[in-house]
Design a protein around this motif. Sequence first.
Motif, PDB file in Angstrom:
ATOM      1  N   ASP A   1      28.555 -14.992 101.297  1.00 46.05           N
ATOM      2  CA  ASP A   1      27.373 -14.647 102.089  1.00 46.05           C
ATOM      3  C   ASP A   1      26.656 -13.412 101.536  1.00 46.05           C
ATOM      4  OD1 ASP A   1      27.737 -16.797 103.733  1.00 46.05           O
ATOM      5  OD2 ASP A   1      28.707 -15.658 105.349  1.00 46.05           O
ATOM      6  N   GLU A   2      27.380 -12.350 101.266  1.00 51.17           N
ATOM      7  CA  GLU A   2      26.792 -11.116 100.753  1.00 51.17           C
ATOM      8  C   GLU A   2      26.123 -11.358  99.402  1.00 51.17           C
ATOM      9  OE1 GLU A   2      25.764  -7.728 101.704  1.00 51.17           O
ATOM     10  OE2 GLU A   2      26.739  -8.732 103.350  1.00 51.17           O
ATOM     11  N   TYR A   3      26.793 -12.101  98.540  1.00 54.58           N
ATOM     12  CA  TYR A   3      26.248 -12.402  97.212  1.00 54.58           C
ATOM     13  C   TYR A   3      24.958 -13.202  97.343  1.00 54.58           C
ATOM     14  CZ  TYR A   3      26.215 -13.581  92.258  1.00 54.58           C
ATOM     15  OH  TYR A   3      25.860 -13.697  90.941  1.00 54.58           O
ATOM     16  N   MET A   4      24.944 -14.155  98.250  1.00 54.55           N
ATOM     17  CA  MET A   4      23.756 -14.988  98.450  1.00 54.55           C
ATOM     18  C   MET A   4      22.601 -14.154  99.007  1.00 54.55           C
ATOM     19  SD  MET A   4      24.611 -17.920  97.314  1.00 54.55           S
ATOM     20  CE  MET A   4      23.467 -19.117  97.958  1.00 54.55           C
ATOM     21  N   LYS A   5      22.904 -13.198  99.881  1.00 52.25           N
ATOM     22  CA  LYS A   5      21.852 -12.320 100.411  1.00 52.25           C
ATOM     23  C   LYS A   5      21.245 -11.482  99.290  1.00 52.25           C
ATOM     24  CE  LYS A   5      23.745 -11.848 105.056  1.00 52.25           C
ATOM     25  NZ  LYS A   5      24.447 -10.944 105.972  1.00 52.25           N
ATOM     26  N   LYS A   6      22.100 -10.968  98.403  1.00 52.23           N
ATOM     27  CA  LYS A   6      21.613 -10.159  97.287  1.00 52.23           C
ATOM     28  C   LYS A   6      20.755 -10.987  96.329  1.00 52.23           C
ATOM     29  CE  LYS A   6      25.422  -6.878  97.209  1.00 52.23           C
ATOM     30  NZ  LYS A   6      26.593  -6.389  96.464  1.00 52.23           N
ATOM     31  N   SER A   7      21.081 -12.266  96.193  1.00 54.57           N
ATOM     32  CA  SER A   7      20.320 -13.117  95.284  1.00 54.57           C
ATOM     33  C   SER A   7      18.970 -13.502  95.869  1.00 54.57           C
ATOM     34  CB  SER A   7      21.109 -14.378  94.938  1.00 54.57           C
ATOM     35  OG  SER A   7      21.120 -15.266  96.039  1.00 54.57           O
ATOM     36  N   GLY A   8      18.855 -13.418  97.194  1.00 54.44           N
ATOM     37  CA  GLY A   8      17.605 -13.754  97.847  1.00 54.44           C
ATOM     38  C   GLY A   8      17.467 -15.226  98.157  1.00 54.44           C
ATOM     39  N   LYS A   9      18.513 -16.001  97.952  1.00 53.31           N
ATOM     40  CA  LYS A   9      18.473 -17.431  98.251  1.00 53.31           C
ATOM     41  C   LYS A   9      19.396 -17.722  99.418  1.00 53.31           C
ATOM     42  CE  LYS A   9      17.189 -19.451  93.914  1.00 53.31           C
ATOM     43  NZ  LYS A   9      17.338 -20.638  93.103  1.00 53.31           N
ATOM     44  N   THR A  10      19.002 -18.712 100.193  1.00 59.16           N
ATOM     45  CA  THR A  10      19.851 -19.169 101.291  1.00 59.16           C
ATOM     46  C   THR A  10      20.064 -20.661 101.159  1.00 59.16           C
ATOM     47  OG1 THR A  10      17.969 -19.590 102.735  1.00 59.16           O
ATOM     48  CG2 THR A  10      18.948 -17.401 102.860  1.00 59.16           C
ATOM     49  N   SER A  11      21.014 -21.178 101.859  1.00 60.11           N
ATOM     50  CA  SER A  11      21.301 -22.614 101.763  1.00 60.11           C
ATOM     51  C   SER A  11      20.170 -23.432 102.357  1.00 60.11           C
ATOM     52  CB  SER A  11      22.625 -22.930 102.453  1.00 60.11           C
ATOM     53  OG  SER A  11      22.582 -22.514 103.791  1.00 60.11           O
ATOM     54  N   LYS A  12      19.363 -22.857 103.232  1.00 60.19           N
ATOM     55  CA  LYS A  12      18.227 -23.578 103.828  1.00 60.19           C
ATOM     56  C   LYS A  12      17.137 -23.849 102.788  1.00 60.19           C
ATOM     57  CE  LYS A  12      19.132 -21.695 108.376  1.00 60.19           C
ATOM     58  NZ  LYS A  12      18.738 -20.746 109.394  1.00 60.19           N
ATOM     59  N   GLU A  13      17.015 -22.986 101.786  1.00 63.28           N
ATOM     60  CA  GLU A  13      16.004 -23.165 100.751  1.00 63.28           C
ATOM     61  C   GLU A  13      16.292 -24.382  99.894  1.00 63.28           C
ATOM     62  OE1 GLU A  13      15.617 -19.660  98.436  1.00 63.28           O
ATOM     63  OE2 GLU A  13      14.999 -18.428 100.118  1.00 63.28           O
ATOM     64  N   SER A  14      17.566 -24.740  99.733  1.00 63.14           N
ATOM     65  CA  SER A  14      17.946 -25.859  98.863  1.00 63.14           C
ATOM     66  C   SER A  14      17.634 -27.198  99.488  1.00 63.14           C
ATOM     67  CB  SER A  14      19.429 -25.781  98.500  1.00 63.14           C
ATOM     68  OG  SER A  14      20.207 -25.989  99.651  1.00 63.14           O
ATOM     69  N   GLU A  15      17.494 -27.250 100.815  1.00 65.44           N
ATOM     70  CA  GLU A  15      17.262 -28.523 101.522  1.00 65.44           C
ATOM     71  C   GLU A  15      15.829 -28.950 101.450  1.00 65.44           C
ATOM     72  OE1 GLU A  15      18.826 -27.905 105.435  1.00 65.44           O
ATOM     73  OE2 GLU A  15      20.853 -27.754 104.706  1.00 65.44           O
TER      74      GLU A  15
END
Length: 82
Positions: A68-82
């Motif tokens: 979760d922390e790594y994904m926040k730092k990257s600026g991407k979320t799992s909702k963007e992939s859908e």
Amino acid sequence: MSEDKELERQLSELLSQEAELSEEERQEEERRRLSPKYEIRIQTELDPIVEETLKYRSIAKELDGRYDEYMKKSGKTSKESE
């Protein structure tokens, strides 16, 4: 037992070869064995960790929020992939 003697003979040869090297050759060999001082890093458009995490999250739910922390730092979320 012949295998042990063969290994011992090879080790003896290696040690005697190192003893026969001149000081200059020894220093050159030491320099060659040192790891490089510099690294080359390439910046990429896609982060493989983020991409793989998004794929896993599209298939199943994670039990822990390990990335979760790594994904926040990257600026991407799992909702963007859908």
